[in-house]
Design a protein around this motif. Sequence first.
Motif, PDB file in Angstrom:
ATOM      1  N   LYS A 134       0.827  -1.209   0.000  1.00 54.32           N
ATOM      2  CA  LYS A 134       0.000   0.000   0.000  1.00 54.32           C
ATOM      3  C   LYS A 134       0.862   1.260   0.000  1.00 54.32           C
ATOM      4  CE  LYS A 134      -4.358  -1.085   0.033  1.00 54.32           C
ATOM      5  NZ  LYS A 134      -5.281  -0.467  -0.925  1.00 54.32           N
ATOM      6  N   LEU A 135       1.960   1.238   0.740  1.00 52.40           N
ATOM      7  CA  LEU A 135       2.866   2.379   0.771  1.00 52.40           C
ATOM      8  C   LEU A 135       3.520   2.594  -0.593  1.00 52.40           C
ATOM      9  CD1 LEU A 135       4.533   1.818   4.251  1.00 52.40           C
ATOM     10  CD2 LEU A 135       2.929   3.631   3.642  1.00 52.40           C
ATOM     11  N   ARG A 136       3.870   1.505  -1.272  1.00 50.81           N
ATOM     12  CA  ARG A 136       4.452   1.613  -2.614  1.00 50.81           C
ATOM     13  C   ARG A 136       3.435   2.199  -3.587  1.00 50.81           C
ATOM     14  NH1 ARG A 136       6.941  -3.714  -4.551  1.00 50.81           N
ATOM     15  NH2 ARG A 136       7.696  -2.338  -6.186  1.00 50.81           N
ATOM     16  N   MET A 137       2.174   1.801  -3.462  1.00 50.82           N
ATOM     17  CA  MET A 137       1.129   2.368  -4.315  1.00 50.82           C
ATOM     18  C   MET A 137       0.956   3.859  -4.024  1.00 50.82           C
ATOM     19  SD  MET A 137      -0.008   0.244  -6.475  1.00 50.82           S
ATOM     20  CE  MET A 137      -1.426   1.175  -7.009  1.00 50.82           C
ATOM     21  N   PRO A 179      -2.098  12.326  -8.956  1.00 48.17           N
ATOM     22  CA  PRO A 179      -1.672  13.301  -7.962  1.00 48.17           C
ATOM     23  C   PRO A 179      -1.691  12.703  -6.558  1.00 48.17           C
ATOM     24  CG  PRO A 179      -3.918  13.763  -8.601  1.00 48.17           C
ATOM     25  CD  PRO A 179      -3.448  12.617  -9.466  1.00 48.17           C
ATOM     26  N   TRP A 180      -0.950  13.315  -5.663  1.00 50.15           N
ATOM     27  CA  TRP A 180      -0.765  12.760  -4.326  1.00 50.15           C
ATOM     28  C   TRP A 180      -2.070  12.642  -3.556  1.00 50.15           C
ATOM     29  CZ3 TRP A 180      -2.234  15.394  -0.022  1.00 50.15           C
ATOM     30  CH2 TRP A 180      -2.458  16.762  -0.152  1.00 50.15           C
ATOM     31  N   LYS A 181      -3.073  13.455  -3.857  1.00 50.38           N
ATOM     32  CA  LYS A 181      -4.351  13.372  -3.125  1.00 50.38           C
ATOM     33  C   LYS A 181      -5.012  12.012  -3.313  1.00 50.38           C
ATOM     34  CE  LYS A 181      -5.527  18.201  -2.706  1.00 50.38           C
ATOM     35  NZ  LYS A 181      -6.521  19.246  -2.937  1.00 50.38           N
ATOM     36  N   ARG A 182      -4.774  11.397  -4.453  1.00 54.37           N
ATOM     37  CA  ARG A 182      -5.328  10.062  -4.691  1.00 54.37           C
ATOM     38  C   ARG A 182      -4.682   9.007  -3.790  1.00 54.37           C
ATOM     39  NH1 ARG A 182      -5.966   9.258 -11.142  1.00 54.37           N
ATOM     40  NH2 ARG A 182      -8.186   9.731 -11.152  1.00 54.37           N
ATOM     41  N   SER A 183      -3.476   9.269  -3.339  1.00 50.25           N
ATOM     42  CA  SER A 183      -2.765   8.294  -2.506  1.00 50.25           C
ATOM     43  C   SER A 183      -3.276   8.277  -1.070  1.00 50.25           C
ATOM     44  CB  SER A 183      -1.270   8.570  -2.518  1.00 50.25           C
ATOM     45  OG  SER A 183      -0.980   9.756  -1.807  1.00 50.25           O
ATOM     46  N   LEU A 184      -4.095   9.241  -0.690  1.00 51.04           N
ATOM     47  CA  LEU A 184      -4.595   9.309   0.688  1.00 51.04           C
ATOM     48  C   LEU A 184      -5.382   8.062   1.076  1.00 51.04           C
ATOM     49  CD1 LEU A 184      -5.614  13.071   0.903  1.00 51.04           C
ATOM     50  CD2 LEU A 184      -3.512  11.970   1.714  1.00 51.04           C
ATOM     51  N   ASP A 192      -5.616   3.188   4.352  1.00 47.98           N
ATOM     52  CA  ASP A 192      -5.624   1.721   4.449  1.00 47.98           C
ATOM     53  C   ASP A 192      -4.475   1.222   5.319  1.00 47.98           C
ATOM     54  OD1 ASP A 192      -7.834   1.642   2.789  1.00 47.98           O
ATOM     55  OD2 ASP A 192      -6.700   1.034   0.999  1.00 47.98           O
ATOM     56  N   VAL A 193      -3.320   1.869   5.211  1.00 46.35           N
ATOM     57  CA  VAL A 193      -2.159   1.505   6.033  1.00 46.35           C
ATOM     58  C   VAL A 193      -2.484   1.717   7.503  1.00 46.35           C
ATOM     59  CG1 VAL A 193       0.185   2.218   6.664  1.00 46.35           C
ATOM     60  CG2 VAL A 193      -0.421   1.896   4.262  1.00 46.35           C
ATOM     61  N   LYS A 194      -3.080   2.850   7.820  1.00 49.61           N
ATOM     62  CA  LYS A 194      -3.422   3.153   9.213  1.00 49.61           C
ATOM     63  C   LYS A 194      -4.392   2.121   9.786  1.00 49.61           C
ATOM     64  CE  LYS A 194      -2.811   8.072   8.501  1.00 49.61           C
ATOM     65  NZ  LYS A 194      -3.484   9.357   8.382  1.00 49.61           N
ATOM     66  N   ILE A 222       7.357   7.539   4.145  1.00 46.32           N
ATOM     67  CA  ILE A 222       5.890   7.584   4.076  1.00 46.32           C
ATOM     68  C   ILE A 222       5.295   6.863   5.282  1.00 46.32           C
ATOM     69  CG2 ILE A 222       3.845   6.963   2.725  1.00 46.32           C
ATOM     70  CD1 ILE A 222       5.692   7.034   0.240  1.00 46.32           C
ATOM     71  N   LEU A 223       5.881   5.732   5.652  1.00 45.78           N
ATOM     72  CA  LEU A 223       5.421   4.992   6.833  1.00 45.78           C
ATOM     73  C   LEU A 223       5.547   5.861   8.076  1.00 45.78           C
ATOM     74  CD1 LEU A 223       4.523   2.379   8.277  1.00 45.78           C
ATOM     75  CD2 LEU A 223       6.953   1.774   8.423  1.00 45.78           C
ATOM     76  N   ASP A 224       6.692   6.510   8.234  1.00 46.29           N
ATOM     77  CA  ASP A 224       6.899   7.360   9.414  1.00 46.29           C
ATOM     78  C   ASP A 224       5.894   8.508   9.462  1.00 46.29           C
ATOM     79  OD1 ASP A 224       8.955   5.793  10.357  1.00 46.29           O
ATOM     80  OD2 ASP A 224      10.539   7.055   9.516  1.00 46.29           O
ATOM     81  N   ARG A 225       5.666   9.133   8.311  1.00 44.20           N
ATOM     82  CA  ARG A 225       4.701  10.249   8.272  1.00 44.20           C
ATOM     83  C   ARG A 225       3.294   9.773   8.608  1.00 44.20           C
ATOM     84  NH1 ARG A 225       5.504  12.581   2.641  1.00 44.20           N
ATOM     85  NH2 ARG A 225       6.923  10.863   2.484  1.00 44.20           N
ATOM     86  N   SER A 226       2.874   8.638   8.048  1.00 42.50           N
ATOM     87  CA  SER A 226       1.508   8.167   8.308  1.00 42.50           C
ATOM     88  C   SER A 226       1.363   7.697   9.747  1.00 42.50           C
ATOM     89  CB  SER A 226       1.124   7.051   7.332  1.00 42.50           C
ATOM     90  OG  SER A 226       1.923   5.921   7.511  1.00 42.50           O
ATOM     91  N   SER A 227       2.409   7.101  10.306  1.00 42.91           N
ATOM     92  CA  SER A 227       2.362   6.663  11.703  1.00 42.91           C
ATOM     93  C   SER A 227       2.289   7.855  12.637  1.00 42.91           C
ATOM     94  CB  SER A 227       3.604   5.838  12.050  1.00 42.91           C
ATOM     95  OG  SER A 227       3.665   4.693  11.265  1.00 42.91           O
TER      96      SER A 227
END
Length: 79
Positions: free
Chosen positions: A15-18, A24-29, A34-36, A61-66
Amino acid sequence: MPTCWQTAEELIVAKLRMAKATIPWKRSLKDVDDVKVAMKRSSVNTTKLRKLARENSVLSILDRSSRRSLVRANDPLML
């Protein structure tokens, strides 16, 4: 018929790789959300997860989402 299962750590890294590849980055939210959810609802080996994330260049990305999910969990306005 043999079946392959992804571990929670492998799913989170996928999911992080996707999220990293999505423009655009907004689509990655959605992937980051899902990671959270996966981290909250699954038994995750954080050592293995961080190692896989580092190997796949998604550790930042993992660190930021965590960090965001921890801040929100501790923020009384977010409850």
